[in-house]
Design a protein around this motif. Structure first.
Motif, PDB file in Angstrom:
ATOM      1  N   ARG A   1     -22.930   9.479 -14.954  1.00  0.00           N
ATOM      2  CA  ARG A   1     -22.856  10.922 -15.047  1.00  0.00           C
ATOM      3  C   ARG A   1     -24.047  11.556 -15.741  1.00  0.00           C
ATOM      4  O   ARG A   1     -24.190  12.761 -15.742  1.00  0.00           O
TER       5      ARG A   1
ATOM      6  N   THR B   1     -14.290   5.387 -13.745  1.00  0.00           N
ATOM      7  CA  THR B   1     -15.167   6.174 -12.894  1.00  0.00           C
ATOM      8  C   THR B   1     -15.496   7.499 -13.553  1.00  0.00           C
ATOM      9  O   THR B   1     -14.781   7.959 -14.452  1.00  0.00           O
TER      10      THR B   1
ATOM     11  N   LEU C   1     -16.400  11.369 -12.168  1.00  0.00           N
ATOM     12  CA  LEU C   1     -16.381  12.196 -10.969  1.00  0.00           C
ATOM     13  C   LEU C   1     -16.886  13.599 -11.278  1.00  0.00           C
ATOM     14  O   LEU C   1     -16.928  14.015 -12.435  1.00  0.00           O
TER      15      LEU C   1
ATOM     16  N   TYR D   1     -18.213  17.091 -14.831  1.00  0.00           N
ATOM     17  CA  TYR D   1     -18.019  15.641 -14.817  1.00  0.00           C
ATOM     18  C   TYR D   1     -16.722  15.310 -15.557  1.00  0.00           C
ATOM     19  O   TYR D   1     -16.439  15.892 -16.608  1.00  0.00           O
ATOM     20  N   THR D   2     -15.947  14.377 -15.025  1.00  0.00           N
ATOM     21  CA  THR D   2     -14.733  13.978 -15.731  1.00  0.00           C
ATOM     22  C   THR D   2     -15.090  13.388 -17.094  1.00  0.00           C
ATOM     23  O   THR D   2     -16.046  12.639 -17.238  1.00  0.00           O
TER      24      THR D   2
ATOM     25  N   GLN E   1      -9.293  17.354  -7.487  1.00  0.00           N
ATOM     26  CA  GLN E   1     -10.303  16.851  -6.565  1.00  0.00           C
ATOM     27  C   GLN E   1     -10.006  17.510  -5.218  1.00  0.00           C
ATOM     28  O   GLN E   1      -9.163  17.052  -4.448  1.00  0.00           O
TER      29      GLN E   1
ATOM     30  N   GLY F   1     -15.778  13.108  -2.929  1.00  0.00           N
ATOM     31  CA  GLY F   1     -16.195  13.562  -4.245  1.00  0.00           C
ATOM     32  C   GLY F   1     -17.394  12.801  -4.756  1.00  0.00           C
ATOM     33  O   GLY F   1     -17.588  11.628  -4.432  1.00  0.00           O
TER      34      GLY F   1
ATOM     35  N   GLY G   1     -19.101  10.672  -7.281  1.00  0.00           N
ATOM     36  CA  GLY G   1     -18.555   9.792  -8.303  1.00  0.00           C
ATOM     37  C   GLY G   1     -19.247   8.452  -8.355  1.00  0.00           C
ATOM     38  O   GLY G   1     -19.823   7.985  -7.372  1.00  0.00           O
TER      39      GLY G   1
ATOM     40  N   GLU H   1      -7.196  13.798 -13.053  1.00  0.00           N
ATOM     41  CA  GLU H   1      -8.386  12.953 -12.908  1.00  0.00           C
ATOM     42  C   GLU H   1      -8.028  11.618 -12.264  1.00  0.00           C
ATOM     43  O   GLU H   1      -8.724  11.136 -11.354  1.00  0.00           O
TER      44      GLU H   1
ATOM     45  N   ALA I   1      -9.279  10.110  -8.655  1.00  0.00           N
ATOM     46  CA  ALA I   1      -9.930   8.817  -8.485  1.00  0.00           C
ATOM     47  C   ALA I   1      -9.161   7.944  -7.497  1.00  0.00           C
ATOM     48  O   ALA I   1      -9.755   7.262  -6.652  1.00  0.00           O
TER      49      ALA I   1
ATOM     50  N   LEU J   1      -9.895   9.049  -3.952  1.00  0.00           N
ATOM     51  CA  LEU J   1     -11.219   8.610  -3.501  1.00  0.00           C
ATOM     52  C   LEU J   1     -11.247   7.106  -3.262  1.00  0.00           C
ATOM     53  O   LEU J   1     -11.891   6.626  -2.316  1.00  0.00           O
TER      54      LEU J   1
ATOM     55  N   TYR K   1     -16.169   8.253  -1.982  1.00  0.00           N
ATOM     56  CA  TYR K   1     -17.220   8.531  -2.959  1.00  0.00           C
ATOM     57  C   TYR K   1     -18.560   8.840  -2.278  1.00  0.00           C
ATOM     58  O   TYR K   1     -18.926   8.223  -1.281  1.00  0.00           O
TER      59      TYR K   1
END
Length: 445
Positions: A2, A168, A170, A294-295, A312, A323, A325, A384, A388, A391, A397
């Motif tokens: 990130r 992750t 995202l 960003y998560t 998401q 997304g 990520g 979140e 994830a 995805l 991703y």
């Protein structure tokens, strides 16, 4: 990853070219011919791990080290923590040292992982990927983030040089749940619903999107691009397919939409003078209704997690959920490690469902762990984790756009400011993006 520090990345590349074995040789980097997955029979082994994780992330890796050492009492892992910038500017030198780390966190893309692999400083992991079945447990769009051809002309194909983990990072949409309730807005499930909610928030005197562009924050641009672009084409563009252009991957549409929101007054007054950290603090402090982020970057404590949600959003075309990520770092094994088999076993452990559950327990976003148990009290972590999981399931991703060249982050950040100021059109912005990437690829041969 990130964080995207282009200046540090450029320094890494220059340093590697100057001092990697063979002066930046492009010699083929082959995987070990034989490997063992029997850690218990490896004898007493000490591994050195260097990473940049602090706070909850630091507690996560500490727990994994304890778990792995409990499982394998013959293994001891000595951990060193460094600042992100410091580690990424010195990792190439550390990996050349015989007493350097066996395992380390690197940044993805050409800026770090690609240059480390090209310099023969990190191990080709193909044999371990086969032995542990990583190709079956890791979504292919995440696998691509860790691969390069062994002539190092192409990213996103070829051999494994890094691995992800059961965590992750995202880019998605956060919302202030208390404000949505007060405004009578249901958390949006589509881009159209988001725009309707933003308009309603603006009419009620609220700032729809908390945002600041002083330091070129790109999350709102990349977040919307993922809703508008074809997944395959966007991946192919970032990984160097010159037949795909920025107009093919929703860039013009995304920058046009972002500019439309700015012109509509959906951003805070004088947002061009607000820096990233201030914008984050403003949102957590109650300003704004939505924020692309960003998560994990909001730094929400346990109490705050119940007041902020995360979504998401699916693609506007209705073709699924895509997304931006990646794992928060690429795990690499030093080419000088005397215990690569044991190091690979630890990397595999970092991808396990147990590692994903530990992530959730520390308030972090899991990956590749569909059965994790998330506390119902955490609205943000629930969203979140769901994002994830979606995805993971959809293989949805796409990597960070600036991976497409070492200078792309500067290009999109600086030109984004010009678009907001009315000094550059979306079409010219897109042309600048193509010029940056294509110039870099031409230099790659």
């Amino acid at each position: 990853m990130r964080f995207h520090k282009a200046g540090v990345a450029a320094a890494i590349a220059l340093s590697l070219a100057a001092c990697s074995p063979g002066g930046g040789s492009t010699a083929k980097n082959d995987a070990p011919s034989t490997v063992s997955t029997d850690v218990a029979k490896a004898g007493n082994v000490t591994l050195k791990l260097t990473d940049f994780w602090g706070a909850a992330e630091g507690e996560w890796i500490k727990s994994l080290i304890t778990g792995f050492q409990t499982k394998y009492p013959n293994v001891k892992i000595e951990r060193t923590t460094e600042d992100w910038g410091q580690l990424n500017s010195t990792l190439n030198l550390q990996l050349q040292d015989d007493s350097g780390p066996d395992i380390a966190t690197a940044n993805n893309g050409w800026q770090s992982l690609g240059t480390l692999a090209k310099g023969n400083l990190v191990l080709n992991l193909d044999a371990y990927a086969k032995a542990y079945g990583w190709d079956k447990k890791v979504p292919s769009t995440i696998t691509r983030q860790n691969t390069f051809t062994t002539d190092f002309k192409t990213m996103g194909a070829g051999s494994w040089f890094g691995t992800p983990m059961a965590r992750t990072s995202l880019i998605g949409l956060y919302y202030n749940a208390d404000k949505l309730k007060k405004l009578g807005i249901t958390p949006p499930t589509t881009l159209d619903e988001l725009e309707a909610g933003a308009a309603k928030a603006k009419a009620a005197g609220e700032v729809p999107f908390e945002y600041g562009s002083l330091d070129g924050s790109t999350t709102i641009l990349l977040g919307t691009q993922a809703l508008l672009a074809d997944k395959k084409k966007l991946n192919d563009y970032i990984y160097g397919d010159t037949s795909v252009k920025a107009t093919d991957v929703g860039m013009t549409d995304a920058i046009t939409l972002t500019k439309k929101w700015a012109d509509a007054g959906y951003f805070p007054p004088k947002f061009n003078g607000i820096d990233y950290q201030t914008a984050v603090a403003n949102f957590v402090g109650g300003k704004g209704v939505f924020r692309w982020e960003y998560t994990g970057s909001l730094g929400l404590n346990a109490s705050q997690q119940g007041h902020f949600g995360y979504i998401q959003l699916p693609q506007k075309s209705g073709s699924g959920t895509v997304g931006v990520g990646a794992a928060p770092g690429a795990m690499v094994i030093s080419a000088k490690s005397k215990h690569p088999d044991v190091a690979a076993a630890f990397l595999d452990y970092m991808m396990s469902p147990d590692a994903g559950q530990v992530a959730v327990d520390k308030g972090l976003v899991p990956a590749m762990s569909p059965d994790v148990k998330v506390p119902a009290s955490s609205l943000s972590l629930t969203g979140e984790s769901a994002g994830a999981a979606t995805l993971d399931k959809n293989d949805g991703y796409v990597p960070y756009f600036d991976w497409s060249s070492p200078t792309m982050l500067d290009t999109i950040s600086q030109n984004l400011q010009l678009v907001y100021a009315g000094k550059m059109t979306p079409d010219k912005f897109t042309e600048a993006v193509d010029k940056d990437r294509d110039t870099f690829l031409a230099g790659q041969g």
